[in-house]
Design an enzyme around this catalytic site. Structure first.
Site, mmCIF file in Angstrom:
data_model
loop_
_atom_site.group_PDB
_atom_site.id
_atom_site.type_symbol
_atom_site.label_atom_id
_atom_site.label_comp_id
_atom_site.label_asym_id
_atom_site.label_seq_id
_atom_site.Cartn_x
_atom_site.Cartn_y
_atom_site.Cartn_z
ATOM 1 N N ARG A 291 0.793 -1.232 0.000
ATOM 2 C CA ARG A 291 0.000 0.000 0.000
ATOM 3 C C ARG A 291 0.822 1.277 0.000
ATOM 4 N NH1 ARG A 291 -1.271 -1.563 5.524
ATOM 5 N NH2 ARG A 291 -3.290 -2.304 4.793
ATOM 6 N N TYR B 50 -5.954 -11.841 13.801
ATOM 7 C CA TYR B 50 -4.677 -12.269 13.227
ATOM 8 C C TYR B 50 -4.485 -13.774 13.396
ATOM 9 C CZ TYR B 50 0.389 -12.144 12.323
ATOM 10 O OH TYR B 50 1.659 -12.345 11.819
ATOM 11 N N THR C 32 12.425 -7.297 13.078
ATOM 12 C CA THR C 32 12.081 -6.436 11.952
ATOM 13 C C THR C 32 11.841 -5.023 12.495
ATOM 14 O OG1 THR C 32 9.701 -6.811 12.179
ATOM 15 C CG2 THR C 32 10.930 -8.355 10.773
ATOM 16 N N GLN D 172 -1.746 -16.385 21.317
ATOM 17 C CA GLN D 172 -0.987 -15.267 21.878
ATOM 18 C C GLN D 172 -1.815 -14.486 22.885
ATOM 19 O OE1 GLN D 172 1.379 -12.627 19.207
ATOM 20 N NE2 GLN D 172 0.183 -10.961 20.095
ATOM 21 N N LEU E 44 -4.459 -4.214 -0.676
ATOM 22 C CA LEU E 44 -4.727 -5.605 -1.031
ATOM 23 C C LEU E 44 -6.019 -6.149 -0.439
ATOM 24 C CD1 LEU E 44 -1.079 -6.958 -0.711
ATOM 25 C CD2 LEU E 44 -2.323 -6.436 -2.820
ATOM 26 N N LYS F 224 -4.067 -16.483 10.367
ATOM 27 C CA LYS F 224 -2.879 -17.312 10.182
ATOM 28 C C LYS F 224 -3.194 -18.802 10.324
ATOM 29 C CE LYS F 224 0.009 -14.063 9.208
ATOM 30 N NZ LYS F 224 0.552 -13.960 7.835
#
Length: 260
Positions: free
Chosen positions: A39, A155, A190, A149, A65, A159
């Site tokens: 994006r 999320y 990251t 988590q 997307l 996944k």
């Protein structure tokens, strides 16, 4: 090892930052052509320019997307520019913290749109071209799909679905010799992860605590290590590997907890 990627065309979603950027650069270093989809135009252009400056081949398509029609445009762009698609790397997504208590039905659905729908949409539009090249799909997953988590239902659901779709697509696409695999990271250093750590009350202490739980060498996985496995799976050096969920996590997910 020559991975035989020369002049093959690979679409990398979220290919301008973090794991995606490492995948983009590794493909290019192996002689492949990268189409970066995401994006942020500035980020897309920056990584494409970096690859080209280093002698590689890259272009980009700026897209949100979550919209199905935009996913179709990404595929059309790659085919119009290069005439083929040899691989799709579904990577874009964000751990957005939409939980059961702190979220809402609307936010949960939005999380699925951001983290799951484009995996299906891009694959759907890419399949006709992957049939021609006997190309393949590599999905980037997450440990959250198997460990949980907390406070990230959207999320985690996305996944988990990616793991299921990997095996579903591997079966459906067997007649065309299209391979489908998932690379599943755990704790990867990251820029996004670094920003998250800095939001915590005692970031250095928390980071040390996390790292201490990673069995192999007590260190975080690098984005380049995720990229290396991803690009190997894209190559014909892994020509009989399909339907696999491959953990690149220093043993974090599965090794005995006494090691931690």
């Amino acid at each position: 090892m020559n991975l035989n990627l020369g002049n093959k065309v690979f679409i990398v979603t979220g290919g301008a930052k973090g794991i995606g950027a490492a995948i983009s650069k590794t493909i290019a270093a192996e002689g492949g052509i990268v189409v970066i989809a995401g994006r942020n135009k500035t980020d897309n252009q920056a990584i494409a320019d970096e690859i080209i400056k280093a002698g590689g081949k890259a272009s980009y398509f700026t897209a949100e997307l979550a919209a199905p029609e935009t996913c179709s445009e990404v595929i059309d762009f790659a085919v119009e520019k290069y005439g083929r698609i040899d691989g799709l790397i579904n990577n874009a997504g964000i751990n957005d913290g939409v939980g059961l208590e702190k979220g809402s039905p609307e936010k949960f659905f939005q999380s699925l749109q951001k983290n799951l729908s484009h995996y299906y949409n891009l694959a759907h539009f890419a399949v006709p071209y992957l049939k021609k090249t006997k190309g393949n799909i590599v999905n980037i997953g997450s440990k959250v799909s198997v460990t949980g988590q907390g406070n990230t239902s959207g999320y985690a659901a996305s996944k988990g679905a990616v793991n299921a779709l990997t095996r579903e697509w591997a079966v459906e696409l067997l007649p065309y010799s299209i391979r489908v695999n998932t690379v599943l990271p755990a704790e990867v250093w990251t820029p996004l992860y670094e920003n998250w750590i800095k939001t915590l009350p005692n970031p250095e202490e928390k980071l040390a605590q996390i790292v201490s739980k990673i069995p192999l060498e007590k260190r975080m996985t690098t984005a380049e290590e995720i990229a290396d496995m991803t690009v190997f799976l894209l190559s014909n050096r892994s020509s009989h590997t399909t339907g696999q969920i491959i953990y690149v996590d220093g043993g974090y997910t599965h090794l005995d907890r006494s090691l931690q």
